[in-house]
Enzyme design. Structure first.
Site, PDB file in Angstrom:
ATOM      1  N   ASN A 216     115.986 -16.561  63.610  1.00 51.89           N
ATOM      2  CA  ASN A 216     117.022 -15.554  63.343  1.00 51.89           C
ATOM      3  C   ASN A 216     116.772 -14.353  64.244  1.00 51.89           C
ATOM      4  O   ASN A 216     115.854 -14.355  65.056  1.00 51.89           O
ATOM      5  CB  ASN A 216     117.035 -15.172  61.857  1.00 51.89           C
ATOM      6  N   ASP A 312     109.319 -19.418  48.845  1.00 49.82           N
ATOM      7  CA  ASP A 312     109.757 -18.013  48.833  1.00 49.82           C
ATOM      8  C   ASP A 312     108.510 -17.133  48.702  1.00 49.82           C
ATOM      9  O   ASP A 312     107.869 -17.090  47.645  1.00 49.82           O
ATOM     10  CB  ASP A 312     110.741 -17.774  47.682  1.00 49.82           C
ATOM     11  N   PHE A 331     112.846  -6.874  50.628  1.00 48.17           N
ATOM     12  CA  PHE A 331     114.029  -6.397  51.332  1.00 48.17           C
ATOM     13  C   PHE A 331     115.187  -7.300  50.941  1.00 48.17           C
ATOM     14  O   PHE A 331     114.983  -8.439  50.523  1.00 48.17           O
ATOM     15  CB  PHE A 331     113.822  -6.448  52.861  1.00 48.17           C
TER      16      PHE A 331
END
Ligand code: PMT
Length: 407
Positions: A216, A312, A331
């Protein structure tokens, strides 16, 4: 302007290199001494062409150190001792030549040797012709020095001695005094001393095959700035970073990883910690069964990529247990309904605070230098104005320090 009372009793080793701005260093010595600072000076050979050793000696009321090979100087004060018997080393003016020698780790005169041998913080006040300052070599040297923790004041814009205009003028003596006072003020403000922090930053790269990956647009700017800001407040920081182009922030232990699973393992290794801040843009999915050979374009059409969920990291660190950090900050990168989604994310992941930011196209949040964030805590939301990511990081670090105050 910083509080100058903090300067009394401090010891500064001033390195004066050879530039026209060296005359301002005489004024700098006077201003520092008026404020109770002990100033000892090293004058380079070129520096002595601009100011006389006698003037420097008269103003410091001390020996002026000039020669690496001086038996007298070495017997009175060896160059290693000279480099360590100060609270701060200040290089003013810092010429292009001396910055290059510092960046290259040279020890070819007393000034460079002292700067290489020191274990004390260093502040430079660059001064040179505008083209020399803007040259890619000088900019790269300065960036390298700053990534190693060297502090900088200036240069200022203005007309140069050579009649060109632009950045390159040494900061004025009182600006340098302010920067020195600011350094000592920051040094005495270390509310997170004794606390351990883990910060994640940057993207993860999830392999498709040995040459391709899913990634990303995270640059790591926000996460790296948070790691640096927590370290400035005294925390012992482990920064777990995905692949970025950024230098490692000074004062942090940095663990470089590529995938989400490696990031989780590095975070778990860094436990126990008091604080975790997950600013990384972790890939939610990875390719199930990435190929260990390059996928071939064999005429049979594109390969089908099956995805599987990554662990996660934020939710794992937030899970109640013996090693849960006292404060876990996540975040939330959203492209609409920022507060609603981010508030739900805080509850779902089990973290204490969420820093929500809008990452819609056009905001420049991914990769840019500024950020507009909302800090979501159990007791409400604080919306901060748009500011540089460094400033967001400083404000967040101060909020973290506030959380631990009195604990
Ligand atoms: O790096 P920059 O270019 O400076 O950009 C900064 C940023 C936009 C990347 C940063 O400010 C930011 O928003 N980081 C979080 C990006 C993100 O992945 O957000 P999310 O809403 O998808 O994830 C929520 C939280 O879960 C984040 O704390 C994330 O680190 C964490 N997460 C997500 C997935 C996963 N598998 N593990 C996680 O820990």
């Amino acid at each position: 302007m910083a509080d100058h009372a903090i300067l009394a009793g401090k010891r500064v080793l001033l390195v004066i290199a050879g530039g026209i701005a060296a005359y301002k260093s005489l004024e700098l010595i006077r201003r520092l001494r008026e404020r109770g600072v002990t100033v000892r000076a090293v004058l380079t050979e070129a520096g002595a062409r601009f100011v006389t050793p006698l003037s420097v000696q008269a103003l410091t009321e001390d020996t002026v150190y000039r020669d690496l090979w001086s038996l007298t100087d070495e017997s009175e004060m060896g160059h290693i001792r000279l480099s360590r018997e100060a609270d701060l080393l200040v290089v003013a003016p810092a010429t292009a030549n001396l910055l290059a020698r510092m960046a290259g780790g040279m020890a070819d005169d007393l000034a460079a040797t002292v700067l290489l041998a020191t274990d004390k913080p260093v502040l430079v006040a660059p001064a040179m012709n505008v083209r020399m300052w803007q040259h890619a070599a000088t900019q790269a040297n300065m960036a390298l020095l700053e990534s190693r923790g060297v502090l900088r004041v200036g240069p200022n814009d203005g007309v140069m001695a050579c009649n060109e205009y632009g950045p390159g003028r040494m900061a004025e003596p009182m600006e340098i005094v302010d920067a020195i006072a600011g350094f000592f003020a920051a040094e005495s403000h270390r509310p997170l001393a004794g606390r351990r922090a883990i910060v994640t930053s940057g993207p993860t790269h999830e392999p498709i095959d040995p040459v391709r990956y899913i990634a990303n647009r995270s640059s790591g700017k926000q996460g790296h700035a948070i790691a640096a800001a927590l370290a400035t407040l005294g925390a012992e920081v482990t920064l777990v970073s995905g692949p970025t182009r950024l230098p490692d922030p000074a004062g942090c232990k940095v663990v470089h990883i590529e995938t989400a699973r490696e990031m989780l393992a590095a975070c778990e290794t860094a436990l126990p910690a008091d604080i975790a801040v997950c600013a990384a843009a972790v890939a939610d999915w990875r390719v199930d069964g990435a190929s260990d050979r390059k996928l071939k374009k064999d005429g049979g059409g594109p390969p089908a990529l099956a995805l599987t969920e990554n662990p996660d990291i934020l939710a794992t660190l937030s899970r109640p247990g013996e090693h849960r950090p006292a404060l876990v900050v996540g975040f939330a990168a959203e492209t609409g309904d920022v507060l609603t989604y981010a508030t739900a994310k805080r509850a779902r992941k089990g973290c204490d605070w969420i820093v929500a930011n809008d990452v819609s196209p056009g905001t420049g949040t991914f990769g840019g230098s500024d950020n507009t964030v909302h800090l979501i805590r159990a007791d409400g939301v604080e919306s901060w104005p748009t500011m540089p990511k460094d400033a967001v990081a400083t404000r967040l670090a101060e909020a973290v320090a506030g959380y631990f105050e009195g604990k």
